[in-house]
Design a protein around this motif. Structure first.
Motif, PDB file in Angstrom:
ATOM      1  N   ASP A 119       0.832  -1.211   0.000  1.00 29.79           N
ATOM      2  CA  ASP A 119       0.000   0.000   0.000  1.00 29.79           C
ATOM      3  C   ASP A 119       0.869   1.263   0.000  1.00 29.79           C
ATOM      4  O   ASP A 119       1.734   1.421   0.866  1.00 29.79           O
ATOM      5  CB  ASP A 119      -0.885  -0.018   1.262  1.00 29.79           C
ATOM      6  CG  ASP A 119      -2.008   0.993   1.189  1.00 29.79           C
ATOM      7  OD1 ASP A 119      -1.746   2.124   0.728  1.00 29.79           O
ATOM      8  OD2 ASP A 119      -3.126   0.656   1.600  1.00 29.79           O
ATOM      9  N   GLN A 121       0.289   4.119   0.918  1.00 32.06           N
ATOM     10  CA  GLN A 121       0.132   4.857   2.183  1.00 32.06           C
ATOM     11  C   GLN A 121       1.209   4.484   3.194  1.00 32.06           C
ATOM     12  O   GLN A 121       1.611   5.293   4.023  1.00 32.06           O
ATOM     13  CB  GLN A 121      -1.233   4.541   2.782  1.00 32.06           C
ATOM     14  CG  GLN A 121      -2.352   5.414   2.276  1.00 32.06           C
ATOM     15  CD  GLN A 121      -2.387   6.748   3.001  1.00 32.06           C
ATOM     16  OE1 GLN A 121      -2.252   6.790   4.209  1.00 32.06           O
ATOM     17  NE2 GLN A 121      -2.531   7.830   2.266  1.00 32.06           N
ATOM     18  N   GLN A 125       3.564   6.871   5.594  1.00 29.23           N
ATOM     19  CA  GLN A 125       3.528   6.782   7.052  1.00 29.23           C
ATOM     20  C   GLN A 125       4.911   6.481   7.623  1.00 29.23           C
ATOM     21  O   GLN A 125       5.273   6.951   8.693  1.00 29.23           O
ATOM     22  CB  GLN A 125       2.491   5.747   7.486  1.00 29.23           C
ATOM     23  CG  GLN A 125       1.091   6.150   7.037  1.00 29.23           C
ATOM     24  CD  GLN A 125      -0.028   5.441   7.752  1.00 29.23           C
ATOM     25  OE1 GLN A 125       0.172   4.792   8.768  1.00 29.23           O
ATOM     26  NE2 GLN A 125      -1.236   5.560   7.229  1.00 29.23           N
TER      27      GLN A 125
ATOM     28  N   GLN B  88      -5.434   8.673   9.571  1.00 24.69           N
ATOM     29  CA  GLN B  88      -6.803   8.153   9.717  1.00 24.69           C
ATOM     30  C   GLN B  88      -6.827   6.633   9.584  1.00 24.69           C
ATOM     31  O   GLN B  88      -7.486   5.940  10.334  1.00 24.69           O
ATOM     32  CB  GLN B  88      -7.684   8.785   8.649  1.00 24.69           C
ATOM     33  CG  GLN B  88      -9.119   8.289   8.674  1.00 24.69           C
ATOM     34  CD  GLN B  88      -9.964   8.972   7.613  1.00 24.69           C
ATOM     35  OE1 GLN B  88      -9.560   9.998   7.056  1.00 24.69           O
ATOM     36  NE2 GLN B  88     -11.105   8.428   7.322  1.00 24.69           N
ATOM     37  N   ARG B  89      -6.072   6.142   8.594  1.00 23.93           N
ATOM     38  CA  ARG B  89      -6.010   4.684   8.377  1.00 23.93           C
ATOM     39  C   ARG B  89      -4.580   4.247   8.671  1.00 23.93           C
ATOM     40  O   ARG B  89      -3.723   4.285   7.792  1.00 23.93           O
ATOM     41  CB  ARG B  89      -6.381   4.374   6.922  1.00 23.93           C
ATOM     42  CG  ARG B  89      -6.627   2.896   6.635  1.00 23.93           C
ATOM     43  CD  ARG B  89      -7.293   2.728   5.282  1.00 23.93           C
ATOM     44  NE  ARG B  89      -6.463   3.167   4.174  1.00 23.93           N
ATOM     45  CZ  ARG B  89      -5.618   2.377   3.493  1.00 23.93           C
ATOM     46  NH1 ARG B  89      -5.485   1.101   3.838  1.00 23.93           N
ATOM     47  NH2 ARG B  89      -4.918   2.851   2.498  1.00 23.93           N
ATOM     48  N   MET B  91      -1.236   2.402   8.974  1.00 18.66           N
ATOM     49  CA  MET B  91      -0.639   1.247   8.305  1.00 18.66           C
ATOM     50  C   MET B  91       0.466   0.733   9.214  1.00 18.66           C
ATOM     51  O   MET B  91       1.450   1.436   9.454  1.00 18.66           O
ATOM     52  CB  MET B  91      -0.019   1.651   6.972  1.00 18.66           C
ATOM     53  CG  MET B  91      -0.945   2.360   6.009  1.00 18.66           C
ATOM     54  SD  MET B  91      -2.161   1.263   5.279  1.00 18.66           S
ATOM     55  CE  MET B  91      -1.134   0.054   4.513  1.00 18.66           C
ATOM     56  N   GLY B 139      -9.611  -2.392  14.275  1.00 15.70           N
ATOM     57  CA  GLY B 139      -9.377  -1.002  13.857  1.00 15.70           C
ATOM     58  C   GLY B 139      -8.975  -0.096  15.015  1.00 15.70           C
ATOM     59  O   GLY B 139      -8.042   0.697  14.902  1.00 15.70           O
ATOM     60  N   GLN B 143      -5.258   1.775  15.714  1.00 14.27           N
ATOM     61  CA  GLN B 143      -5.067   3.205  15.915  1.00 14.27           C
ATOM     62  C   GLN B 143      -4.331   3.472  17.232  1.00 14.27           C
ATOM     63  O   GLN B 143      -3.489   4.372  17.304  1.00 14.27           O
ATOM     64  CB  GLN B 143      -6.440   3.899  15.905  1.00 14.27           C
ATOM     65  CG  GLN B 143      -6.391   5.401  15.722  1.00 14.27           C
ATOM     66  CD  GLN B 143      -5.694   5.836  14.444  1.00 14.27           C
ATOM     67  OE1 GLN B 143      -4.473   5.828  14.365  1.00 14.27           O
ATOM     68  NE2 GLN B 143      -6.460   6.218  13.445  1.00 14.27           N
ATOM     69  N   ASN B 166     -14.251   6.428  11.656  1.00 13.75           N
ATOM     70  CA  ASN B 166     -14.576   4.993  11.478  1.00 13.75           C
ATOM     71  C   ASN B 166     -14.419   4.157  12.751  1.00 13.75           C
ATOM     72  O   ASN B 166     -14.383   2.933  12.678  1.00 13.75           O
ATOM     73  CB  ASN B 166     -13.728   4.340  10.372  1.00 13.75           C
ATOM     74  CG  ASN B 166     -13.665   5.177   9.125  1.00 13.75           C
ATOM     75  OD1 ASN B 166     -14.676   5.744   8.718  1.00 13.75           O
ATOM     76  ND2 ASN B 166     -12.486   5.278   8.531  1.00 13.75           N
TER      77      ASN B 166
END
Lengths: 224, 243
Positions: A119, A121, A125, B88-89, B91, B139, B143, B166
């Motif tokens: 990914d 992303q 990150q 936000q997401r 990884m 999730g 985080q 989310n």
């Protein structure tokens, strides 16, 4: 013949593994960084390089053999230099060169696909955590490690079972450049089917093991 | 008033000739929680990427901890490492939770002290999961690990890009508590992008409102929510559609 560890068979197997192993080492040294570069960066001419790479992945080994033969022959551009580190024709070194040319596009192509599968992303990150561009590239390569391993095994599979190029540049010389595939061709032509079959079984076994390893690394069970 | 830790002046960002960010002036003060609210697609996340030096502005300057950078300047690694983002997401790497938390330390060539990692995991309530593979987390857990991963670096500025989008209310509460304690315990400056104005009201000392690539208004949280100067801010705070 296999279980009795016939010295001739053992010698051929060991030479096959040595030549293909060294070729694979150099293929990985060239192919993994090249694949990572193509997968992680965008530069002018990248599409052309990728197109050439895909072409290389489908190179007929016999054409590679012809190319290496012409390069290394005494009248060829490299052969006439007579530098000590340039291998001569009909030596294991020449076979390593040919096999390396066959397998490095596969290693690079599969590595590129593996790295591009991570990914995008994640790179951002990792950079946000304070990575340098090199550290980010290394991290992504490690994340794509299974794909990279698959690329190496695919490269191995392509050269261990290859016959055209090694026959042309190696010459199938007994105790010198005779490997599994060339020996099978010779023994078949001589009508020595038992030795040819024994060598074929060993070759099949090696290819099978390589594929099992690929499947295992891809996380699939054999009965899927 | 103390010297801003981050100061943006005439900052614009364009992609393919289209302006996606246009901030005339924005200051973030050391130790504060700065909330950035606004509808989707107005440039909030782009602004965070610029502050984290993940990409340069097209024009303007960003002053960070006393050093000023324009589009052409390269930011020293040591300075870039004083700011990080929780996305936000999040990884995570395909490794254990502990290895993920220690990853930033590894990047810096620092010893990945188990004590430091466990302390960070304790703070996010996940010490029991240290040996788990990160890919098996939920999730909310992901985080929280991302927050722990940022926390061990002791950044001067922590950017939070919609960290609770989310997530269920329980995890939203947890993340807010963690963000609050990072700010309180370590004095870390937080810049938090959120769609949730109630969250901004709960956490932020000052709030900025962005609309159509512009920073419309910045004010103390109380006056931002109770007596906004700009009618567009007032409409957004009332929950009305703004264009």
């Amino acid at each position: 013949m296999i279980t009795a560890r016939d010295p001739a068979v053992v010698e051929i197997v060991l030479l096959s593994l040595r030549v293909s192993g060294v070729a694979l080492f150099f293929s990985a040294m060239i192919g993994i960084p090249l694949g990572a570069l193509l997968g992680l960066t965008r530069f002018i001419g990248r599409r052309l390089v990728v197109a050439l790479l895909y072409t290389g992945m489908g190179f007929p080994p016999v054409v590679v053999g012809l190319f290496v033969y012409m390069m290394l022959s005494r009248s060829g551009p490299l052969g006439r230099l007579a530098w000590s580190w340039i291998p001569s024709l009909f030596t294991p070194g020449a076979m390593v060169v040919a096999q390396c040319i066959i397998s490095f596009p596969l290693v690079a192509g599969f590595t590129m696909a593996a790295v591009m599968g991570v990914d995008p992303q994640l790179r951002q990150q990792v950079l946000a955590l304070g990575a340098t561009p090199w550290q980010a590239a290394l991290t992504l390569l490690i994340e794509a490690r299974l794909g990279v391993l698959v690329s190496i095994i695919a490269g191995f599979g392509s050269i261990i079972s290859e016959v055209g190029a090694v026959m042309m540049v190696g010459g199938n010389i007994e105790h010198s450049t005779r490997v599994l595939t060339t020996a099978i061709v010779l023994e078949t032509n001589k009508g020595q089917f038992s030795l040819a079959i024994a060598l074929g079984v060993i070759l099949l076994g090696m290819a099978f093991l390589a594929n099992v390893l690929v499947l295992r690394l891809q996380g699939r069970a054999l009965d899927e | 008033m103390s010297e801003p830790i981050i100061a943006l002046r005439s900052v614009t960002k364009e992609y393919n000739g289209q302006c996606v960010l246009n901030v005339a002036e924005m200051d973030v003060l050391p130790g504060e929680v700065f909330g950035l609210v606004g509808p989707s697609g107005v440039g909030k996340s782009t602004l965070l990427r610029l502050i984290n030096f993940l990409e340069p502005p097209t024009a303007g300057t960003i002053r960070f901890m006393g050093s000023t950078f324009s589009a052409q300047d390269s930011v020293p690694l040591a300075l870039r490492r004083r700011v990080t983002t929780v996305f936000q997401r999040p990884m995570l790497l395909n490794r254990t939770v502990a290895a993920n938390v220690g990853f930033g330390l590894w990047l810096r060539g620092e010893k990945q002290s188990q004590t430091v990692i466990n302390e960070a995991l304790n703070q996010v309530g996940l010490a029991r999961l240290a040996a788990r593979q990160a890919r098996t987390l939920s999730g909310g857990e992901l985080q929280r690990v991302a927050l722990a991963r940022a926390m061990v670096l002791r950044p001067d500025v922590l950017l939070l890009d919609e960290p609770t989008a989310n997530l269920d209310p329980y995890n939203v509460g947890l993340i807010e508590d963690i963000a609050h304690s990072i700010n309180r315990l370590y004095g870390t400056t937080l810049v938090m992008v959120t769609h949730n104005i109630f969250q901004a009201r709960r956490l932020a000392h000052r709030v900025g409102f962005m609309l159509n690539s512009d920073l419309v208004e910045v004010a103390e949280a109380t006056s931002f929510f109770e007596s906004p100067r700009d009618p567009r801010t007032a409409a957004f705070v009332r929950g009305e559609m703004v264009y």
